[in-house]
Design a protein around this motif. Structure first.
Motif, PDB file in Angstrom:
ATOM      1  N   ASN A 175       0.833  -1.212   0.000  1.00  0.00           N
ATOM      2  CA  ASN A 175       0.000   0.000   0.000  1.00  0.00           C
ATOM      3  C   ASN A 175       0.863   1.254   0.000  1.00  0.00           C
ATOM      4  O   ASN A 175       0.554   2.236  -0.687  1.00  0.00           O
ATOM      5  N   PHE A 176       1.958   1.236   0.762  1.00  0.00           N
ATOM      6  CA  PHE A 176       2.850   2.390   0.819  1.00  0.00           C
ATOM      7  C   PHE A 176       3.488   2.625  -0.549  1.00  0.00           C
ATOM      8  O   PHE A 176       3.548   3.762  -1.021  1.00  0.00           O
ATOM      9  N   ARG A 177       3.952   1.553  -1.182  1.00  0.00           N
ATOM     10  CA  ARG A 177       4.572   1.694  -2.503  1.00  0.00           C
ATOM     11  C   ARG A 177       3.574   2.238  -3.523  1.00  0.00           C
ATOM     12  O   ARG A 177       3.911   3.095  -4.350  1.00  0.00           O
ATOM     13  N   ALA A 178       2.338   1.751  -3.484  1.00  0.00           N
ATOM     14  CA  ALA A 178       1.310   2.244  -4.405  1.00  0.00           C
ATOM     15  C   ALA A 178       1.043   3.727  -4.157  1.00  0.00           C
ATOM     16  O   ALA A 178       0.894   4.517  -5.102  1.00  0.00           O
ATOM     17  N   HIS A 179       1.000   4.120  -2.895  1.00  0.00           N
ATOM     18  CA  HIS A 179       0.768   5.528  -2.567  1.00  0.00           C
ATOM     19  C   HIS A 179       1.927   6.386  -3.083  1.00  0.00           C
ATOM     20  O   HIS A 179       1.706   7.461  -3.659  1.00  0.00           O
ATOM     21  N   VAL A 188       1.771   9.473  -5.788  1.00  0.00           N
ATOM     22  CA  VAL A 188       2.299  10.808  -5.504  1.00  0.00           C
ATOM     23  C   VAL A 188       3.321  11.207  -6.563  1.00  0.00           C
ATOM     24  O   VAL A 188       3.321  12.340  -7.049  1.00  0.00           O
ATOM     25  N   ARG A 189       4.205  10.265  -6.951  1.00  0.00           N
ATOM     26  CA  ARG A 189       5.206  10.556  -7.978  1.00  0.00           C
ATOM     27  C   ARG A 189       4.546  10.912  -9.301  1.00  0.00           C
ATOM     28  O   ARG A 189       4.912  11.880  -9.963  1.00  0.00           O
ATOM     29  N   GLU A 235       1.446  12.069  -9.803  1.00  0.00           N
ATOM     30  CA  GLU A 235       0.778  13.377  -9.687  1.00  0.00           C
ATOM     31  C   GLU A 235       1.781  14.513  -9.735  1.00  0.00           C
ATOM     32  O   GLU A 235       1.533  15.551 -10.354  1.00  0.00           O
ATOM     33  N   ARG A 236       2.938  14.330  -9.087  1.00  0.00           N
ATOM     34  CA  ARG A 236       3.968  15.371  -9.089  1.00  0.00           C
ATOM     35  C   ARG A 236       4.501  15.576 -10.502  1.00  0.00           C
ATOM     36  O   ARG A 236       4.679  16.717 -10.962  1.00  0.00           O
ATOM     37  N   ASP A 237       4.748  14.474 -11.232  1.00  0.00           N
ATOM     38  CA  ASP A 237       5.235  14.594 -12.618  1.00  0.00           C
ATOM     39  C   ASP A 237       4.208  15.285 -13.507  1.00  0.00           C
ATOM     40  O   ASP A 237       4.561  16.128 -14.332  1.00  0.00           O
ATOM     41  N   GLU A 238       2.922  14.934 -13.342  1.00  0.00           N
ATOM     42  CA  GLU A 238       1.872  15.570 -14.141  1.00  0.00           C
ATOM     43  C   GLU A 238       1.781  17.060 -13.837  1.00  0.00           C
ATOM     44  O   GLU A 238       1.656  17.886 -14.751  1.00  0.00           O
ATOM     45  N   TYR A 239       1.871  17.426 -12.561  1.00  0.00           N
ATOM     46  CA  TYR A 239       1.806  18.842 -12.175  1.00  0.00           C
ATOM     47  C   TYR A 239       3.000  19.590 -12.764  1.00  0.00           C
ATOM     48  O   TYR A 239       2.859  20.689 -13.303  1.00  0.00           O
ATOM     49  N   PHE A 240       4.177  18.987 -12.683  1.00  0.00           N
ATOM     50  CA  PHE A 240       5.364  19.617 -13.255  1.00  0.00           C
ATOM     51  C   PHE A 240       5.202  19.840 -14.753  1.00  0.00           C
ATOM     52  O   PHE A 240       5.489  20.923 -15.269  1.00  0.00           O
ATOM     53  N   SER A 241       4.724  18.801 -15.449  1.00  0.00           N
ATOM     54  CA  SER A 241       4.540  18.921 -16.908  1.00  0.00           C
ATOM     55  C   SER A 241       3.545  20.025 -17.251  1.00  0.00           C
ATOM     56  O   SER A 241       3.789  20.833 -18.157  1.00  0.00           O
ATOM     57  N   ARG A 242       2.409  20.063 -16.532  1.00  0.00           N
ATOM     58  CA  ARG A 242       1.404  21.108 -16.797  1.00  0.00           C
ATOM     59  C   ARG A 242       1.980  22.495 -16.527  1.00  0.00           C
ATOM     60  O   ARG A 242       1.780  23.427 -17.311  1.00  0.00           O
TER      61      ARG A 242
END
Length: 101
Positions: free
Chosen positions: A65-69, A73-74, A76-83
């Motif tokens: 579960n921790f790895r999936a979380h 997060v990684r 979402e962070r990459d998508e936010y950076f790209s946008r």
């Protein structure tokens, strides 16, 4: 000296206060005496908490579960950076507007 007179008066007041406190009837104890607690015998064997699975399986599920979380997060962070970078590039080229930020 004036302070010596004040000190003597304070000592006399304190002595009078002690005398009055001694002359007052003692306050009855309203608290019931505490009964001694019987010692419990230790269990024969320690109890294990049972979650329906072994401890190893429980830990493995938590790690998964921790790895999936962390992966979420990684991503979402990459998508936010790209946008954000795309908006910045568009603004630098004169395309787009500030309202999108």
């Amino acid at each position: 000296m004036n302070w010596k007179k004040e000190l003597e008066a304070l000592v006399q007041q304190s002595a009078a206060l002690v005398e009055r406190a001694r002359s007052v009837a003692p306050i009855p104890k309203l608290i019931a005496p505490i009964a001694p607690i019987a010692k419990a015998s230790p269990p024969d064997s320690p109890r294990r908490l049972s979650w329906g699975t072994s401890e190893r399986e429980h830990i493995s599920k938590r790690v998964a579960n921790f790895r999936a979380h962390q992966e979420r997060v990684r991503r979402e962070r990459d998508e936010y950076f790209s946008r954000t970078m795309q908006r910045t590039r568009d603004l630098a080229r004169g395309h787009g507007s500030d309202e999108q930020m």
